[in-house]
Scaffold this active site. Structure first.
Site, PDB file in Angstrom:
ATOM      1  N   ARG A 126       0.833  -1.219   0.000  1.00 60.69           N
ATOM      2  CA  ARG A 126       0.000   0.000   0.000  1.00 60.69           C
ATOM      3  C   ARG A 126       0.864   1.264   0.000  1.00 60.69           C
ATOM      4  NH1 ARG A 126      -0.470  -2.457   4.926  1.00 60.69           N
ATOM      5  NH2 ARG A 126       0.274  -1.323   6.777  1.00 60.69           N
ATOM      6  N   TYR A 127       2.159   1.105   0.305  1.00 62.84           N
ATOM      7  CA  TYR A 127       3.051   2.267   0.334  1.00 62.84           C
ATOM      8  C   TYR A 127       3.893   2.407  -0.935  1.00 62.84           C
ATOM      9  CZ  TYR A 127       1.957   2.090   5.327  1.00 62.84           C
ATOM     10  OH  TYR A 127       1.303   2.074   6.530  1.00 62.84           O
ATOM     11  N   THR A 128       4.271   1.299  -1.526  1.00 59.34           N
ATOM     12  CA  THR A 128       5.184   1.367  -2.675  1.00 59.34           C
ATOM     13  C   THR A 128       4.430   1.582  -3.980  1.00 59.34           C
ATOM     14  OG1 THR A 128       5.126  -1.041  -2.918  1.00 59.34           O
ATOM     15  CG2 THR A 128       6.873  -0.116  -1.538  1.00 59.34           C
TER      16      THR A 128
END
Length: 754
Positions: A126-128
């Site tokens: 969900r961050y990258t």
């Protein structure tokens, strides 16, 4: 009253448990082998990797697009093509994005995608963010051109490519690892230019051997600057058999006396290497290392600094030890087990692998050209119809406007095909009115030229191969780079022994009459003046170095050895040797020495027999020692005497009867053990009754003076004085002057060298 139940087996398949289990296991095995663990020779990808790359291309995430959240890609892959765990899918995607894991990454990531030190430290999906790399064009650029077969996805609602139309042998370029059922694969990465060059060689020379291909592909090329130290002959054998191993070694340089490691083997963690070296330091197995630092940062991903204790430390020897005992040198298994064009897994050699990939590539190019040819011919067919419509434009427009079934009328009136008639009818009247003959004929000419070129290529195997060759060379120029892992011939790493690792300090080993031992630092030790237990006293002492073995010889002629550094300190009274060694009952320890392995000694019994022995032959590996000197009845051991030069030195032997004999040391044999030869003649019965025996031995270098001690009196013999006592080995010797019939010991006075 019980009722009997009739079980109906109608419609139920009956199979034995053994047969069912066998079939179920086989199905599972085939699934793991074909659809999970092993790569396809065509694109070098496993199904999950292929689906990730294809799904990203379908999302429009090419190298020129904006990065999108990785969760978006993973969701698409799972929902459309790969109904498995999201974490496994994301991990496969991460691996393809890590430049330290993949030689030519397929995914261009943004954010935390892990580090060489800890590849699994990547952030959650969900961050990258990610998109395809430029290199992925090699796999995807020909996808929509009829080049590969398509198969339904897991629920039959979509199609996915069975294999990607790779323009380069990606299998060798990025390598792969996988564990299936009953088999595994380990393909190391290679350099793009080298592999492309080998493919070109195979196209030019189909009969090329593996050895000839190895001129282009000397070995793997990992995404690290560490050295490949496997000999080239062994690498060639790996490529000839498809199995073997490749060894990599870290690269270091010396900066201001410090050792700086700046490249680690593939997938080796710097923090783990630091732990391994620090562990040895804490265990006091690396006394030559003073400190250890990790100076790795963004600019220097790998920078491990080892600080030697002094500038006298042999850096090469230290690093050789670390290569042998840590992950600074690592071996990688090679097993070229892949799914071939026949759909079967097989271990292939380099020539088979490249030949089969070229077969795949030629087939792909042929399908691409045929797809384009079909498209060109369809367009030409439509242009023929369009030209007829242009030449009869008014009539065509009239038919379209007035006829109920204009298609049938057009086909009959102008002899058009159904496709041509449909195309004319699908074209707007306004566009039909704007048609220009020159444009139509110009497009026809261009397409006819292309048609001829495509037909020529498809009709000639040689020209098709030439096209493949040209495309390989062009792609190698576009995507290729220089080799990163140099192949270097290096000596085999060897771990230092415990003795070699110890600091070489001067020490003196002291032996007491009761068999107690201790080790004092330095050589200027008054061994006789040390404190001893009540009833005990000084017996013998030997100078040497702390990294040598102390050799003890007992009264039965057996020898024992212990590392000098392991002996107790001379600050106390030591410890009994019997606690660490197991001599025969009643035996006592008579002498001690610290010999070099290649040093020579004369060892003898007081019965007058002896031999020359090497220092390494004095040492014993086990606690019970080894039989060194065979003693005749009633005789005792005489302490060994060092020999400087076997050819030049003389041996002096004196008996209790006052007889002295000198002869060349070279007259004695060099043995590893035994009784030896006669040194001086003493009747055996006189030795047994202790009436006469050998008092002492001395080794005289050329020009030295022999000093005899008898009580408080001394006699010095040199030059011509010694000639009187020289004789053949084993003789009785000549009598010494009155007053020296009972010699206590022999000393040697060596004149100072100019």
């Amino acid at each position: 009253m019980s009722e009997s139940l009739d079980l109906s087996l109608e419609g139920v398949e009956r199979r034995s448990l053994a047969e069912f289990t066998e079939q179920a296991y086989l199905n599972y095995s085939m699934y793991v082998i074909m659809d999970r663990a092993l790569p396809h020779i065509g694109d070098g990808l496993k199904p999950v990797q292929r689906r990730i790359v294809y799904a990203m291309s379908e999302l429009g995430l090419d190298a020129d697009s904006k990065h999108k959240k990785s969760a978006r890609t993973v969701g698409d892959v799972l929902g459309k093509f790969h109904p498995h765990g999201d974490s496994a899918c994301y991990e496969a995607m991460v691996l393809m994005a890590q430049p330290f894991s993949y030689r030519y990454p397929l995914v261009d990531g943004q954010g935390n995608w892990g580090a060489p030190d800890d590849p699994k430290s990547f952030a959650a999906m969900r961050y990258t963010e990610a998109r395809l790399s430029r290199y992925s064009e090699v796999l995807l650029s020909e996808l929509g051109q009829g080049t590969v077969d398509w198969v339904p996805n897991f629920d039959g609602t979509l199609d996915e490519p069975a294999v990607l139309p790779a323009r380069l042998p990606n299998l060798l370029l990025n390598g792969t690892t996988g564990i299936a059922v009953g088999m595994a694969t380990d393909v190391p990465p290679h350099n793009l230019r080298e592999v492309a060059s080998a493919c070109v060689r195979l196209l030019d020379q189909p009969g090329a051997t593996v050895a000839e291909l190895c001129e282009h592909v000397p070995g793997p090329d990992f995404p690290t600057e560490a050295e490949i130290i496997t000999p080239r002959a062994d690498l060639q054998k790996v490529y000839e058999t498809g199995r073997g191993s490749v060894r990599m070694r870290a690269v270091y340089r010396v900066e201001d006396g410090d050792i700086v490691i700046h490249a680690l083997p593939h997938q080796v963690s710097g923090s783990k290497v630091l732990e391994q070296i620090a562990g040895q330091m804490q265990a006091k197995k690396l006394p030559m290392v003073a400190d250890l630092r990790d100076e790795s940062d963004h600019e220097n991903p790998t920078r491990i600094v080892i600080i030697p204790r002094s500038n006298r430390v042999d850096v090469e020897e230290l690093m050789t030890h670390l290569f042998a005992t840590t992950d600074l040198e690592t071996s990688y298994r090679v097993n070229l087990n892949i799914i071939g064009l026949d759909g079967k897994p097989q271990v292939k050699d380099l020539r088979q692998l490249l030949s089969e990939w070229l077969q795949f590539r030629i087939g792909t190019v042929r399908r691409r050209l045929q797809f384009r040819l079909d498209k060109v011919e369809r367009r030409l067919h439509l242009l023929d119809g369009l030209l007829i419509a242009f030449l009869n434009l008014d009539e065509v427009i009239h038919i379209i406007r007035t006829e109920d079934q204009p298609k049938a009328v057009l086909m009959e009136r102008f002899e058009l095909s159904e496709v041509q008639a449909d195309y004319i009818l699908d074209t707007r009247l306004r566009q039909l009115a704007r048609l220009e003959e020159m444009k139509i004929r110009g497009e026809q000419e261009e397409l006819l030229k292309e048609q001829k070129r495509l037909q020529t290529l498809l009709g000639s195997e040689a020209k098709l191969k030439k096209l493949v060759r040209e495309e390989l060379i062009k792609d190698a120029e576009t995507y290729g780079d220089d080799r990163r892992s140099p192949i270097v011939a290096r000596a085999e790493a060897r771990a230092l022994s415990e003795t070699e690792l110890m600091p070489t300090e001067p020490v003196t080993v002291v032996l007491s009459e009761k068999g107690w031992v201790r080790c004092a630092k330095g050589h200027d030790i008054d061994a006789a003046g040390l404190s001893y237990k009540a009833g005990d006293g000084f017996k013998a002492a030997a100078p040497g170095r702390s990294n040598q073995y102390a050799v003890f010889i007992d009264s039965t002629g057996r020898s024992y050895s212990l590392p000098a550094h392991s002996l107790p300190s001379a600050r106390g009274q030591g410890e009994p040797l019997s606690g660490r060694l197991t001599p025969p009952p009643g035996a006592s320890f008579e002498c001690v020495l610290l010999p070099d392995d290649d040093a020579l000694f004369v060892i003898a019994s007081d019965a007058g027999y002896g031999f020359v022995v090497k220092g390494e032959d004095l040492q014993a590996k086990n606690k019970a020692g080894k039989a060194l000197l065979s003693l005749p009845n009633g005789s005792a051991v005489v302490a060994p005497r060092p020999v400087r030069d076997v050819e030049q030195d003389w041996l002096a032997a004196v008996t209790t009867e006052g007889r002295l004999l000198l002869f060349k040391v070279s007259d004695l044999p060099q043995l590893g053990k035994g009784k030896g030869n006669k040194i001086i003649g003493i009747p055996g019965e006189r030795v047994a009754s202790r009436e006469e025996y050998l008092t002492d031995l001395a080794v005289l270098p050329a020009g030295a003076t022999l000093v005899l001690q008898a009580g408080k009196r001394t006699l010095s013999l040199k030059g011509d004085d010694l000639e009187h006592y020289k004789g053949e080995r084993g003789r009785r010797g000549n009598k010494l002057p009155r007053g020296f019939q009972r010699v206590d010991s022999l000393l040697v006075d060596i004149p100072p060298q100019d």
